[in-house]
Design a protein around this motif. Structure first.
Motif, PDB file in Angstrom:
ATOM      1  N   VAL A   1       0.925  -1.120   0.110  1.00  0.00           N
ATOM      2  CA  VAL A   1       0.098   0.023  -0.019  1.00  0.00           C
ATOM      3  C   VAL A   1       0.836   1.412  -0.026  1.00  0.00           C
ATOM      4  O   VAL A   1       1.857   1.330   0.754  1.00  0.00           O
ATOM      5  CB  VAL A   1      -0.752   0.025   1.033  1.00  0.00           C
ATOM      6  CG1 VAL A   1      -1.590   1.248   1.368  1.00  0.00           C
ATOM      7  CG2 VAL A   1      -1.758  -1.370   1.270  1.00  0.00           C
ATOM      8  N   THR A   2       0.541   2.193  -0.770  1.00  0.00           N
ATOM      9  CA  THR A   2       1.153   3.563  -0.796  1.00  0.00           C
ATOM     10  C   THR A   2       0.544   4.221  -0.004  1.00  0.00           C
ATOM     11  O   THR A   2      -0.429   4.762   0.166  1.00  0.00           O
ATOM     12  CB  THR A   2       1.104   4.131  -2.261  1.00  0.00           C
ATOM     13  OG1 THR A   2       1.621   3.383  -3.305  1.00  0.00           O
ATOM     14  CG2 THR A   2       1.635   5.561  -2.415  1.00  0.00           C
ATOM     15  N   PRO A   3       1.460   4.846   0.960  1.00  0.00           N
ATOM     16  CA  PRO A   3       0.923   5.613   2.325  1.00  0.00           C
ATOM     17  C   PRO A   3       0.545   7.065   1.581  1.00  0.00           C
ATOM     18  O   PRO A   3       1.017   7.738   0.750  1.00  0.00           O
ATOM     19  CB  PRO A   3       2.186   5.959   2.879  1.00  0.00           C
ATOM     20  CG  PRO A   3       3.125   5.218   2.622  1.00  0.00           C
ATOM     21  CD  PRO A   3       3.095   4.551   1.251  1.00  0.00           C
ATOM     22  N   SER A   4      -0.743   7.381   1.936  1.00  0.00           N
ATOM     23  CA  SER A   4      -1.334   8.603   1.506  1.00  0.00           C
ATOM     24  C   SER A   4      -0.792   9.663   2.175  1.00  0.00           C
ATOM     25  O   SER A   4      -0.494  10.028   3.368  1.00  0.00           O
ATOM     26  CB  SER A   4      -2.811   8.564   1.759  1.00  0.00           C
ATOM     27  OG  SER A   4      -3.062   8.352   3.104  1.00  0.00           O
ATOM     28  N   GLY A   5      -0.145  10.609   1.031  1.00  0.00           N
ATOM     29  CA  GLY A   5       0.311  12.079   1.577  1.00  0.00           C
ATOM     30  C   GLY A   5       1.604  12.032   2.180  1.00  0.00           C
ATOM     31  O   GLY A   5       2.389  12.915   2.790  1.00  0.00           O
ATOM     32  N   LYS A   6       2.496  10.943   2.074  1.00  0.00           N
ATOM     33  CA  LYS A   6       3.662  10.571   2.682  1.00  0.00           C
ATOM     34  C   LYS A   6       4.703  10.306   1.491  1.00  0.00           C
ATOM     35  O   LYS A   6       4.466   9.364   0.507  1.00  0.00           O
ATOM     36  CB  LYS A   6       3.920   9.506   3.516  1.00  0.00           C
ATOM     37  CG  LYS A   6       3.077   9.675   4.758  1.00  0.00           C
ATOM     38  CD  LYS A   6       3.270  10.836   5.699  1.00  0.00           C
ATOM     39  CE  LYS A   6       2.766  10.953   6.917  1.00  0.00           C
ATOM     40  NZ  LYS A   6       3.424  11.503   8.042  1.00  0.00           N
ATOM     41  N   THR A   7       5.805  11.242   1.325  1.00  0.00           N
ATOM     42  CA  THR A   7       6.765  11.271   0.261  1.00  0.00           C
ATOM     43  C   THR A   7       8.065  11.302   1.048  1.00  0.00           C
ATOM     44  O   THR A   7       8.317  11.951   1.972  1.00  0.00           O
ATOM     45  CB  THR A   7       6.679  12.009  -0.781  1.00  0.00           C
ATOM     46  OG1 THR A   7       6.663  13.555  -0.323  1.00  0.00           O
ATOM     47  CG2 THR A   7       5.259  11.973  -1.500  1.00  0.00           C
ATOM     48  N   LEU A   8       9.117  10.651   0.443  1.00  0.00           N
ATOM     49  CA  LEU A   8      10.394  10.653   0.992  1.00  0.00           C
ATOM     50  C   LEU A   8      11.197  11.668   0.179  1.00  0.00           C
ATOM     51  O   LEU A   8      11.200  11.845  -0.974  1.00  0.00           O
ATOM     52  CB  LEU A   8      11.122   9.481   0.783  1.00  0.00           C
ATOM     53  CG  LEU A   8      12.501   9.506   1.612  1.00  0.00           C
ATOM     54  CD1 LEU A   8      12.575   9.939   2.859  1.00  0.00           C
ATOM     55  CD2 LEU A   8      13.129   7.886   1.337  1.00  0.00           C
ATOM     56  N   ASN A   9      11.666  12.781   0.817  1.00  0.00           N
ATOM     57  CA  ASN A   9      12.250  14.051   0.032  1.00  0.00           C
ATOM     58  C   ASN A   9      13.631  13.461  -0.422  1.00  0.00           C
ATOM     59  O   ASN A   9      14.152  12.636   0.082  1.00  0.00           O
ATOM     60  CB  ASN A   9      12.469  15.105   1.126  1.00  0.00           C
ATOM     61  CG  ASN A   9      13.060  16.358   0.431  1.00  0.00           C
ATOM     62  OD1 ASN A   9      13.853  16.412  -0.399  1.00  0.00           O
ATOM     63  ND2 ASN A   9      12.426  17.344   0.700  1.00  0.00           N
ATOM     64  N   THR A  10      14.220  14.187  -1.530  1.00  0.00           N
ATOM     65  CA  THR A  10      15.283  13.558  -2.243  1.00  0.00           C
ATOM     66  C   THR A  10      16.599  14.376  -1.490  1.00  0.00           C
ATOM     67  O   THR A  10      17.844  13.877  -2.135  1.00  0.00           O
ATOM     68  CB  THR A  10      15.404  14.021  -3.692  1.00  0.00           C
ATOM     69  OG1 THR A  10      15.222  15.227  -4.205  1.00  0.00           O
ATOM     70  CG2 THR A  10      14.303  13.189  -4.482  1.00  0.00           C
ATOM     71  N   THR A  11      16.349  14.937  -0.377  1.00  0.00           N
ATOM     72  CA  THR A  11      17.513  15.520   0.009  1.00  0.00           C
ATOM     73  C   THR A  11      18.047  14.699   1.006  1.00  0.00           C
ATOM     74  O   THR A  11      17.460  14.010   1.784  1.00  0.00           O
ATOM     75  CB  THR A  11      17.008  16.679   0.932  1.00  0.00           C
ATOM     76  OG1 THR A  11      16.362  17.703   0.148  1.00  0.00           O
ATOM     77  CG2 THR A  11      18.382  17.545   1.765  1.00  0.00           C
ATOM     78  N   VAL A  12      19.460  14.423   0.902  1.00  0.00           N
ATOM     79  CA  VAL A  12      20.211  13.528   1.887  1.00  0.00           C
ATOM     80  C   VAL A  12      20.175  13.863   3.330  1.00  0.00           C
ATOM     81  O   VAL A  12      20.096  15.004   3.717  1.00  0.00           O
ATOM     82  CB  VAL A  12      21.815  13.673   1.446  1.00  0.00           C
ATOM     83  CG1 VAL A  12      22.453  12.758   2.563  1.00  0.00           C
ATOM     84  CG2 VAL A  12      21.994  13.064   0.096  1.00  0.00           C
ATOM     85  N   GLY A  13      19.678  12.835   4.129  1.00  0.00           N
ATOM     86  CA  GLY A  13      19.221  12.951   5.327  1.00  0.00           C
ATOM     87  C   GLY A  13      17.995  13.071   5.653  1.00  0.00           C
ATOM     88  O   GLY A  13      17.371  13.213   6.826  1.00  0.00           O
ATOM     89  N   SER A  14      17.004  13.230   4.920  1.00  0.00           N
ATOM     90  CA  SER A  14      15.537  13.217   4.810  1.00  0.00           C
ATOM     91  C   SER A  14      14.942  12.059   5.556  1.00  0.00           C
ATOM     92  O   SER A  14      15.353  11.076   5.191  1.00  0.00           O
ATOM     93  CB  SER A  14      14.849  13.832   3.789  1.00  0.00           C
ATOM     94  OG  SER A  14      15.016  13.013   2.571  1.00  0.00           O
ATOM     95  N   SER A  15      13.794  12.199   6.101  1.00  0.00           N
ATOM     96  CA  SER A  15      13.310  10.889   6.743  1.00  0.00           C
ATOM     97  C   SER A  15      11.711  11.130   6.617  1.00  0.00           C
ATOM     98  O   SER A  15      11.196  12.392   6.673  1.00  0.00           O
ATOM     99  CB  SER A  15      13.500  10.861   8.209  1.00  0.00           C
ATOM    100  OG  SER A  15      12.980   9.611   8.725  1.00  0.00           O
TER     101      SER A  15
END
Length: 136
Positions: A81-95
């Protein structure tokens, strides 16, 4: 009367022709295969922790790597399942943190090894590669 089979010259010509036909068939079958694309090297991790109320939360962190500059986006799935409204940023160290409320019709299951996390990355050349496939 001396009976001989096919002359040696014609036999050699037929064997060479058969070899050429076999080589053409093999090349025709292999012609559809292309060399594998570039394998990118980046690091993404996932872990499950609990909030103060004891509810499980999955944390996904992007650590970068030699090809960090080529990452365009990430796609996350938890138990398919794809979490709704949650994306991982492409900035190193993002969570990003994912709870049961982020997963339509799915729960973050408490305990180790209960949730299947898959993260794929899309790179600047358009290729997509699985960068994390783990159970938390």
């Amino acid at each position: 009367m001396d009976e001989k089979g096919i002359s040696p010259v014609i036999g050699v010509i037929l064997m060479v022709a058969a070899t050429i036909v076999i080589a053409a068939v093999v090349m025709g079958m292999l012609g559809g295969f292309s060399p594998p694309g570039k394998m990118y090297s980046i690091s993404v991790t996932a872990e499950e922790r609990r909030d103060t109320g004891g509810n499980p939360i999955i944390y996904i962190t992007y650590h970068g790597g030699p090809d960090a500059g080529s990452v365009v986006s990430f796609n996350i799935t938890v138990d398919g399942v794809t979490p709704s409204g949650k994306t991982l940023n492409t900035t190193v160290g993002s969570s990003v943190s994912i709870t049961s409320t982020d997963l339509p019709n799915e729960d973050v299951d408490a305990g180790a090894g209960n949730d299947h996390v898959i993260v794929t990355a899309t790179f600047a050349d358009g290729s997509v590669q699985t960068v994390l496939d783990t159970w938390v």
